[in-house]
Design a protein around this motif. Structure first.
Motif, PDB file in Angstrom:
ATOM      1  N   VAL A   1       0.852  -1.178   0.000  1.00  0.00           N
ATOM      2  CA  VAL A   1       0.000   0.000   0.000  1.00  0.00           C
ATOM      3  C   VAL A   1       0.894   1.236   0.000  1.00  0.00           C
ATOM      4  O   VAL A   1       1.803   1.358   0.823  1.00  0.00           O
ATOM      5  CB  VAL A   1      -0.934   0.030   1.223  1.00  0.00           C
ATOM      6  N   CYS A   2       0.613   2.145  -0.921  1.00  0.00           N
ATOM      7  CA  CYS A   2       1.459   3.325  -1.102  1.00  0.00           C
ATOM      8  C   CYS A   2       0.574   4.553  -1.290  1.00  0.00           C
ATOM      9  O   CYS A   2      -0.442   4.489  -1.995  1.00  0.00           O
ATOM     10  CB  CYS A   2       2.362   3.135  -2.315  1.00  0.00           C
ATOM     11  N   ARG A   3       0.941   5.659  -0.663  1.00  0.00           N
ATOM     12  CA  ARG A   3       0.202   6.912  -0.839  1.00  0.00           C
ATOM     13  C   ARG A   3       0.653   7.555  -2.144  1.00  0.00           C
ATOM     14  O   ARG A   3       1.686   8.227  -2.210  1.00  0.00           O
ATOM     15  CB  ARG A   3       0.434   7.860   0.337  1.00  0.00           C
ATOM     16  N   GLN A   4      -0.119   7.346  -3.183  1.00  0.00           N
ATOM     17  CA  GLN A   4       0.220   7.819  -4.522  1.00  0.00           C
ATOM     18  C   GLN A   4      -1.011   7.658  -5.407  1.00  0.00           C
ATOM     19  O   GLN A   4      -1.856   6.814  -5.154  1.00  0.00           O
ATOM     20  CB  GLN A   4       1.393   7.003  -5.081  1.00  0.00           C
ATOM     21  N   THR A   5      -1.096   8.449  -6.454  1.00  0.00           N
ATOM     22  CA  THR A   5      -2.207   8.289  -7.392  1.00  0.00           C
ATOM     23  C   THR A   5      -1.874   7.215  -8.413  1.00  0.00           C
ATOM     24  O   THR A   5      -0.703   6.994  -8.743  1.00  0.00           O
ATOM     25  CB  THR A   5      -2.520   9.605  -8.117  1.00  0.00           C
ATOM     26  N   ILE A   6      -2.908   6.593  -8.933  1.00  0.00           N
ATOM     27  CA  ILE A   6      -2.684   5.543  -9.931  1.00  0.00           C
ATOM     28  C   ILE A   6      -2.144   6.132 -11.234  1.00  0.00           C
ATOM     29  O   ILE A   6      -1.382   5.487 -11.953  1.00  0.00           O
ATOM     30  CB  ILE A   6      -3.989   4.744 -10.166  1.00  0.00           C
ATOM     31  N   SER A   7      -2.501   7.383 -11.538  1.00  0.00           N
ATOM     32  CA  SER A   7      -2.001   8.019 -12.761  1.00  0.00           C
ATOM     33  C   SER A   7      -0.504   8.273 -12.692  1.00  0.00           C
ATOM     34  O   SER A   7       0.214   8.115 -13.691  1.00  0.00           O
ATOM     35  CB  SER A   7      -2.749   9.327 -13.022  1.00  0.00           C
ATOM     36  N   SER A   8      -0.006   8.680 -11.517  1.00  0.00           N
ATOM     37  CA  SER A   8       1.426   8.921 -11.387  1.00  0.00           C
ATOM     38  C   SER A   8       2.211   7.618 -11.481  1.00  0.00           C
ATOM     39  O   SER A   8       3.304   7.584 -12.057  1.00  0.00           O
ATOM     40  CB  SER A   8       1.737   9.630 -10.070  1.00  0.00           C
ATOM     41  N   LEU A   9       1.650   6.531 -10.954  1.00  0.00           N
ATOM     42  CA  LEU A   9       2.318   5.238 -11.085  1.00  0.00           C
ATOM     43  C   LEU A   9       2.271   4.759 -12.538  1.00  0.00           C
ATOM     44  O   LEU A   9       3.235   4.179 -13.043  1.00  0.00           O
ATOM     45  CB  LEU A   9       1.664   4.213 -10.171  1.00  0.00           C
ATOM     46  N   GLU A  10       1.166   5.002 -13.202  1.00  0.00           N
ATOM     47  CA  GLU A  10       1.024   4.608 -14.597  1.00  0.00           C
ATOM     48  C   GLU A  10       2.127   5.213 -15.449  1.00  0.00           C
ATOM     49  O   GLU A  10       2.628   4.595 -16.397  1.00  0.00           O
ATOM     50  CB  GLU A  10      -0.349   5.027 -15.127  1.00  0.00           C
ATOM     51  N   ALA A  11       2.529   6.438 -15.128  1.00  0.00           N
ATOM     52  CA  ALA A  11       3.581   7.122 -15.885  1.00  0.00           C
ATOM     53  C   ALA A  11       4.951   6.495 -15.656  1.00  0.00           C
ATOM     54  O   ALA A  11       5.874   6.725 -16.440  1.00  0.00           O
ATOM     55  CB  ALA A  11       3.614   8.599 -15.513  1.00  0.00           C
ATOM     56  N   MET A  12       5.105   5.700 -14.592  1.00  0.00           N
ATOM     57  CA  MET A  12       6.399   5.128 -14.247  1.00  0.00           C
ATOM     58  C   MET A  12       6.641   3.763 -14.890  1.00  0.00           C
ATOM     59  O   MET A  12       7.787   3.304 -14.942  1.00  0.00           O
ATOM     60  CB  MET A  12       6.507   4.974 -12.726  1.00  0.00           C
ATOM     61  N   ILE A  13       5.594   3.097 -15.354  1.00  0.00           N
ATOM     62  CA  ILE A  13       5.736   1.724 -15.829  1.00  0.00           C
ATOM     63  C   ILE A  13       5.565   1.645 -17.342  1.00  0.00           C
ATOM     64  O   ILE A  13       5.007   2.531 -17.967  1.00  0.00           O
ATOM     65  CB  ILE A  13       4.725   0.792 -15.124  1.00  0.00           C
ATOM     66  N   ASP A  14       6.073   0.581 -17.919  1.00  0.00           N
ATOM     67  CA  ASP A  14       6.086   0.407 -19.372  1.00  0.00           C
ATOM     68  C   ASP A  14       4.661   0.184 -19.895  1.00  0.00           C
ATOM     69  O   ASP A  14       4.023  -0.814 -19.567  1.00  0.00           O
ATOM     70  CB  ASP A  14       6.965  -0.798 -19.714  1.00  0.00           C
ATOM     71  N   LYS A  15       4.192   1.100 -20.734  1.00  0.00           N
ATOM     72  CA  LYS A  15       2.822   0.986 -21.230  1.00  0.00           C
ATOM     73  C   LYS A  15       2.679  -0.126 -22.262  1.00  0.00           C
ATOM     74  O   LYS A  15       1.561  -0.440 -22.678  1.00  0.00           O
ATOM     75  CB  LYS A  15       2.356   2.315 -21.825  1.00  0.00           C
ATOM     76  N   HIS A  16       3.775  -0.751 -22.683  1.00  0.00           N
ATOM     77  CA  HIS A  16       3.689  -1.903 -23.571  1.00  0.00           C
ATOM     78  C   HIS A  16       3.531  -3.201 -22.788  1.00  0.00           C
ATOM     79  O   HIS A  16       3.253  -4.246 -23.362  1.00  0.00           O
ATOM     80  CB  HIS A  16       4.926  -1.986 -24.464  1.00  0.00           C
TER      81      HIS A  16
END
Length: 243
Positions: free
Chosen positions: A181-196
């Motif tokens: 569990v992490c205090r962060q938005t899902i959109s900010s995490l989405e930007a960190m991971i490979d969208k492929h």
């Protein structure tokens, strides 16, 4: 502050948020024609760094404690090319009045980041694109991210993630044997991971494509868990799984 070897074009990241610095560092690793020469967590450290080091591109957050990014630029006689990175739209006018190359709103997508770099380095477009940045992720060895959990930076191995769930201002990352569990938005995490490798299927869920056991137009099944597919995300999801 973290010094690196100087190779042109030289880039400096200045942001008080560790996760924001992680995203920019990850993106820069995809572009080997650039060199990250330093990271600063505040504008004062950045001012000191710039007095002693030559920098070509400055990725600069605006809203930071003690000294704003815009105030930093105003205090430097010959500032480098500046790409502002911020979560606040209201600072856009101030940024462009300081002759910024570009103004990136968080969460920053890689395509938008690349566009800003192209604007900062006219003539480098072919060199940047010829390196096929997305494929470089495999070569760079990036297989994990660090998230702040229980006051520690915890390493999360991307291949171990089953799915990611948003819960208001928090995210839950499920693996085979644990939930983080992490205090962060899902959109900010989405930007960190490979969208492929990962796909957003719902405003509250991100899943790794290779973990999907089955799917319909309404849900996906991962490890005997059924997760909903939002209507706004269905077309992109189908495009990703079929490709």
């Amino acid at each position: 502050m973290k010094p690196y070897d100087n190779i042109k074009p030289r880039c400096l990241i200045v942001d008080d948020e560790p996760l924001a610095r992680d995203v920019l560092r990850r993106y820069l690793l995809k572009l080997p024609v650039l060199e990250l020469v330093g990271e600063c967590s505040n504008a004062i450290d950045a001012f000191v760094f710039l007095q002693a080091n030559e920098v070509d591109i400055l990725f600069l957050d605006i809203r930071m404690p003690e000294l704003l990014g815009t105030e930093l630029i105003q205090s430097i006689k010959n500032p480098p090319k500046v790409i502002f990175t911020t979560a606040y739209k209201e600072y856009a006018l101030d940024g462009f009045e300081l002759d910024a190359i570009d103004y990136l709103l968080k969460p920053i997508r890689f395509e938008r980041f690349l566009k800003a770099v192209n604007k900062a380095l006219p003539g480098y477009e072919n060199a940047l694109l010829s390196n096929e940045p997305f494929d470089l992720e495999k070569k760079s060895g990036i297989d994990s991210i660090y998230l702040r959990i229980d006051r520690k930076q915890v390493r999360i191995v991307l291949d171990e993630i089953l799915y990611i769930e948003s819960d208001k201002d928090y995210i839950k990352i499920f693996t085979n044997d644990k939930m983080h569990v992490c205090r962060q938005t899902i959109s900010s995490l989405e930007a960190m991971i490979d969208k492929h490798k990962f796909v957003r299927i719902h405003r509250s869920f991100i899943v790794p494509i290779d973990k999907i056991k089955s799917y319909t137009h309404e849900l996906v099944e991962i490890n005997k868990k059924e997760l909903p597919i939002g209507k706004l995300y269905l077309n992109q999801f189908l495009k990703m799984v079929k490709s």
